[in-house]
Motif scaffolding. Structure first.
Motif, PDB file in Angstrom:
ATOM      1  N   THR A  31       8.254 -11.993   7.442  1.00  0.00           N
ATOM      2  CA  THR A  31       8.407 -11.702   6.013  1.00  0.00           C
ATOM      3  C   THR A  31       8.545 -10.210   5.793  1.00  0.00           C
ATOM      4  O   THR A  31       9.387  -9.760   5.006  1.00  0.00           O
ATOM      5  CB  THR A  31       7.222 -12.262   5.209  1.00  0.00           C
ATOM      6  N   GLY A  48       9.268  -9.662  -7.756  1.00  0.00           N
ATOM      7  CA  GLY A  48       9.925 -10.939  -8.045  1.00  0.00           C
ATOM      8  C   GLY A  48      11.263 -11.073  -7.355  1.00  0.00           C
ATOM      9  O   GLY A  48      11.580 -12.123  -6.785  1.00  0.00           O
ATOM     10  N   ALA A  51      10.638 -11.500  -3.648  1.00  0.00           N
ATOM     11  CA  ALA A  51      10.125 -12.845  -3.374  1.00  0.00           C
ATOM     12  C   ALA A  51      11.265 -13.848  -3.339  1.00  0.00           C
ATOM     13  O   ALA A  51      11.302 -14.727  -2.463  1.00  0.00           O
ATOM     14  CB  ALA A  51       9.091 -13.237  -4.432  1.00  0.00           C
ATOM     15  N   GLU A  52      12.185 -13.726  -4.262  1.00  0.00           N
ATOM     16  CA  GLU A  52      13.333 -14.637  -4.290  1.00  0.00           C
ATOM     17  C   GLU A  52      14.210 -14.456  -3.056  1.00  0.00           C
ATOM     18  O   GLU A  52      14.634 -15.426  -2.435  1.00  0.00           O
ATOM     19  CB  GLU A  52      14.148 -14.381  -5.564  1.00  0.00           C
ATOM     20  N   LYS A  56       9.637 -16.403  -0.538  1.00  0.00           N
ATOM     21  CA  LYS A  56       8.174 -16.512  -0.553  1.00  0.00           C
ATOM     22  C   LYS A  56       7.672 -16.349  -1.973  1.00  0.00           C
ATOM     23  O   LYS A  56       8.382 -15.894  -2.858  1.00  0.00           O
ATOM     24  CB  LYS A  56       7.541 -15.432   0.337  1.00  0.00           C
ATOM     25  N   LYS A  57       6.399 -16.692  -2.191  1.00  0.00           N
ATOM     26  CA  LYS A  57       5.782 -16.520  -3.503  1.00  0.00           C
ATOM     27  C   LYS A  57       5.548 -15.036  -3.776  1.00  0.00           C
ATOM     28  O   LYS A  57       5.228 -14.278  -2.848  1.00  0.00           O
ATOM     29  CB  LYS A  57       4.460 -17.269  -3.573  1.00  0.00           C
ATOM     30  N   PRO A  58       5.681 -14.605  -5.038  1.00  0.00           N
ATOM     31  CA  PRO A  58       5.446 -13.197  -5.366  1.00  0.00           C
ATOM     32  C   PRO A  58       4.072 -12.690  -4.930  1.00  0.00           C
ATOM     33  O   PRO A  58       3.957 -11.543  -4.485  1.00  0.00           O
ATOM     34  CB  PRO A  58       5.593 -13.161  -6.894  1.00  0.00           C
ATOM     35  N   SER A  59       3.037 -13.528  -5.016  1.00  0.00           N
ATOM     36  CA  SER A  59       1.699 -13.071  -4.613  1.00  0.00           C
ATOM     37  C   SER A  59       1.652 -12.728  -3.123  1.00  0.00           C
ATOM     38  O   SER A  59       1.036 -11.736  -2.723  1.00  0.00           O
ATOM     39  CB  SER A  59       0.646 -14.125  -4.946  1.00  0.00           C
ATOM     40  N   GLY A  60       2.309 -13.526  -2.300  1.00  0.00           N
ATOM     41  CA  GLY A  60       2.357 -13.247  -0.866  1.00  0.00           C
ATOM     42  C   GLY A  60       3.177 -12.011  -0.554  1.00  0.00           C
ATOM     43  O   GLY A  60       2.786 -11.177   0.271  1.00  0.00           O
ATOM     44  N   SER A  62       3.670  -9.545  -2.539  1.00  0.00           N
ATOM     45  CA  SER A  62       2.886  -8.412  -3.020  1.00  0.00           C
ATOM     46  C   SER A  62       1.876  -7.957  -1.963  1.00  0.00           C
ATOM     47  O   SER A  62       1.674  -6.752  -1.765  1.00  0.00           O
ATOM     48  CB  SER A  62       2.172  -8.795  -4.316  1.00  0.00           C
TER      49      SER A  62
END
Length: 128
Positions: A31, A48, A51-52, A56-60, A62
């Motif tokens: 990642t 965001g 992440a797209e 992956k999810k934005p929290s991950g 981040s």
């Protein structure tokens, strides 16, 4: 050999060997590699958008960005309510690209890796 690829000034006793190992360890996550490549391509992106791009999810993302920021590989800029991320310099991207090229060599099994360009065949001049 290009000056930036010249290894003659890097020695086994360099005080940066241990830190280099930490940098390589930090870049050992797929990642983070994708984040570096995305930032190298687009120069500056929000969490965001990253992440797209990396799926992956934005929290991950981040959390990965926080580690890259602590290592001073990425920096931020506030734009309204968004935080924009960019690479500090070209070195992280160069490391990632070289690692990918090495991986291509590892799986080439005697073939020419994709990053090597084969010269086009020289066609004989037409005779009149």
């Amino acid at each position: 050999m290009h000056a930036e690829n010249d290894m003659s000034d890097v020695s086994l006793s360099s005080p940066y060997v241990e830190l280099a190992a930490e940098v390589l360890g930090l870049l050992s996550d797929p990642t983070r590699i994708r984040i570096i490549l995305a930032l190298e391509s687009d120069e500056e992106l929000s969490v965001g958008a990253l992440a797209e791009i990396v799926g992956k999810k934005p929290s991950g993302v981040s959390q990965h960005l926080a580690r890259l920021r602590m290592a001073r590989m990425v920096t931020t800029r506030q734009e309204g309510t968004s935080v924009m991320y960019r690479l500090v310099d070209e070195h992280a991207a160069a490391l990632v690209v070289e690692a990918i090229r090495q991986a291509e060599h590892a799986v080439a099994i005697g073939q020419i890796p994709p990053h090597h360009h084969t010269p086009a065949p020289i066609e004989p001049e037409a005779r009149s």
